[in-house]
Motif scaffolding. Sequence first.
Motif, PDB file in Angstrom:
ATOM      1  N   LEU A   1       0.824  -1.208   0.000  1.00  0.00           N
ATOM      2  CA  LEU A   1       0.000   0.000   0.000  1.00  0.00           C
ATOM      3  C   LEU A   1       0.859   1.259   0.000  1.00  0.00           C
ATOM      4  O   LEU A   1       0.538   2.239  -0.680  1.00  0.00           O
ATOM      5  CB  LEU A   1      -0.954   0.002   1.191  1.00  0.00           C
ATOM      6  N   MET A   2       1.948   1.233   0.746  1.00  0.00           N
ATOM      7  CA  MET A   2       2.846   2.399   0.766  1.00  0.00           C
ATOM      8  C   MET A   2       3.477   2.612  -0.609  1.00  0.00           C
ATOM      9  O   MET A   2       3.609   3.757  -1.063  1.00  0.00           O
ATOM     10  CB  MET A   2       3.922   2.226   1.844  1.00  0.00           C
ATOM     11  N   ARG A   3       3.848   1.534  -1.278  1.00  0.00           N
ATOM     12  CA  ARG A   3       4.425   1.666  -2.627  1.00  0.00           C
ATOM     13  C   ARG A   3       3.399   2.208  -3.615  1.00  0.00           C
ATOM     14  O   ARG A   3       3.708   3.064  -4.450  1.00  0.00           O
ATOM     15  CB  ARG A   3       4.958   0.321  -3.110  1.00  0.00           C
ATOM     16  N   LEU A   4       2.162   1.696  -3.527  1.00  0.00           N
ATOM     17  CA  LEU A   4       1.105   2.191  -4.413  1.00  0.00           C
ATOM     18  C   LEU A   4       0.814   3.664  -4.144  1.00  0.00           C
ATOM     19  O   LEU A   4       0.636   4.444  -5.078  1.00  0.00           O
ATOM     20  CB  LEU A   4      -0.165   1.356  -4.235  1.00  0.00           C
ATOM     21  N   ALA A   5       0.772   4.045  -2.880  1.00  0.00           N
ATOM     22  CA  ALA A   5       0.545   5.445  -2.525  1.00  0.00           C
ATOM     23  C   ALA A   5       1.649   6.320  -3.098  1.00  0.00           C
ATOM     24  O   ALA A   5       1.381   7.388  -3.668  1.00  0.00           O
ATOM     25  CB  ALA A   5       0.472   5.591  -1.007  1.00  0.00           C
ATOM     26  N   SER A   6       2.866   5.864  -2.975  1.00  0.00           N
ATOM     27  CA  SER A   6       4.006   6.620  -3.493  1.00  0.00           C
ATOM     28  C   SER A   6       3.920   6.754  -5.011  1.00  0.00           C
ATOM     29  O   SER A   6       4.176   7.826  -5.564  1.00  0.00           O
ATOM     30  CB  SER A   6       5.304   5.928  -3.094  1.00  0.00           C
ATOM     31  N   THR A   7       3.531   5.688  -5.675  1.00  0.00           N
ATOM     32  CA  THR A   7       3.380   5.703  -7.125  1.00  0.00           C
ATOM     33  C   THR A   7       2.365   6.755  -7.555  1.00  0.00           C
ATOM     34  O   THR A   7       2.517   7.401  -8.592  1.00  0.00           O
ATOM     35  CB  THR A   7       2.935   4.319  -7.640  1.00  0.00           C
TER      36      THR A   7
ATOM     37  N   ARG B   1       0.791  10.170  -3.243  1.00  0.00           N
ATOM     38  CA  ARG B   1      -0.156  10.426  -2.156  1.00  0.00           C
ATOM     39  C   ARG B   1       0.405   9.858  -0.860  1.00  0.00           C
ATOM     40  O   ARG B   1       1.227   8.948  -0.881  1.00  0.00           O
ATOM     41  CB  ARG B   1      -1.508   9.760  -2.427  1.00  0.00           C
ATOM     42  N   SER B   2      -0.086  10.391   0.252  1.00  0.00           N
ATOM     43  CA  SER B   2       0.268   9.791   1.539  1.00  0.00           C
ATOM     44  C   SER B   2      -0.477   8.465   1.658  1.00  0.00           C
ATOM     45  O   SER B   2      -1.450   8.209   0.928  1.00  0.00           O
ATOM     46  CB  SER B   2      -0.145  10.716   2.687  1.00  0.00           C
ATOM     47  N   LEU B   3      -0.059   7.645   2.585  1.00  0.00           N
ATOM     48  CA  LEU B   3      -0.712   6.349   2.772  1.00  0.00           C
ATOM     49  C   LEU B   3      -2.179   6.547   3.154  1.00  0.00           C
ATOM     50  O   LEU B   3      -3.066   5.907   2.581  1.00  0.00           O
ATOM     51  CB  LEU B   3       0.014   5.522   3.834  1.00  0.00           C
ATOM     52  N   SER B   4      -2.459   7.437   4.094  1.00  0.00           N
ATOM     53  CA  SER B   4      -3.849   7.631   4.519  1.00  0.00           C
ATOM     54  C   SER B   4      -4.710   8.189   3.381  1.00  0.00           C
ATOM     55  O   SER B   4      -5.860   7.783   3.205  1.00  0.00           O
ATOM     56  CB  SER B   4      -3.925   8.548   5.740  1.00  0.00           C
ATOM     57  N   GLU B   5      -4.148   9.089   2.598  1.00  0.00           N
ATOM     58  CA  GLU B   5      -4.870   9.654   1.459  1.00  0.00           C
ATOM     59  C   GLU B   5      -5.166   8.564   0.423  1.00  0.00           C
ATOM     60  O   GLU B   5      -6.261   8.508  -0.143  1.00  0.00           O
ATOM     61  CB  GLU B   5      -4.021  10.767   0.840  1.00  0.00           C
TER      62      GLU B   5
END
Length: 61
Positions: free
Chosen positions: A22-28, A31-35
């Motif tokens: 999830l953190m990698r997808l958010a970074s891609t 976005r922040s993880l929560s966002e």
Amino acid sequence: MAEKCTRQLPPVRVPESLEVVLMRLASTHERSLSEYIKLVLSHHAFGHACTVSPSDESGKE
């Protein structure tokens, strides 16, 4: 105008492997993880709106 985010969901326990993905997808998506999690939940909930009756959407019957 976007709806204000004034509510919190309970904490969710996830395995480390899911957190990392999830953190990698958010970074891609820059976005922040929560966002990112909020985006995914919105897509899931509102993308399945046809399976939820209007009275169920508000949490009241």
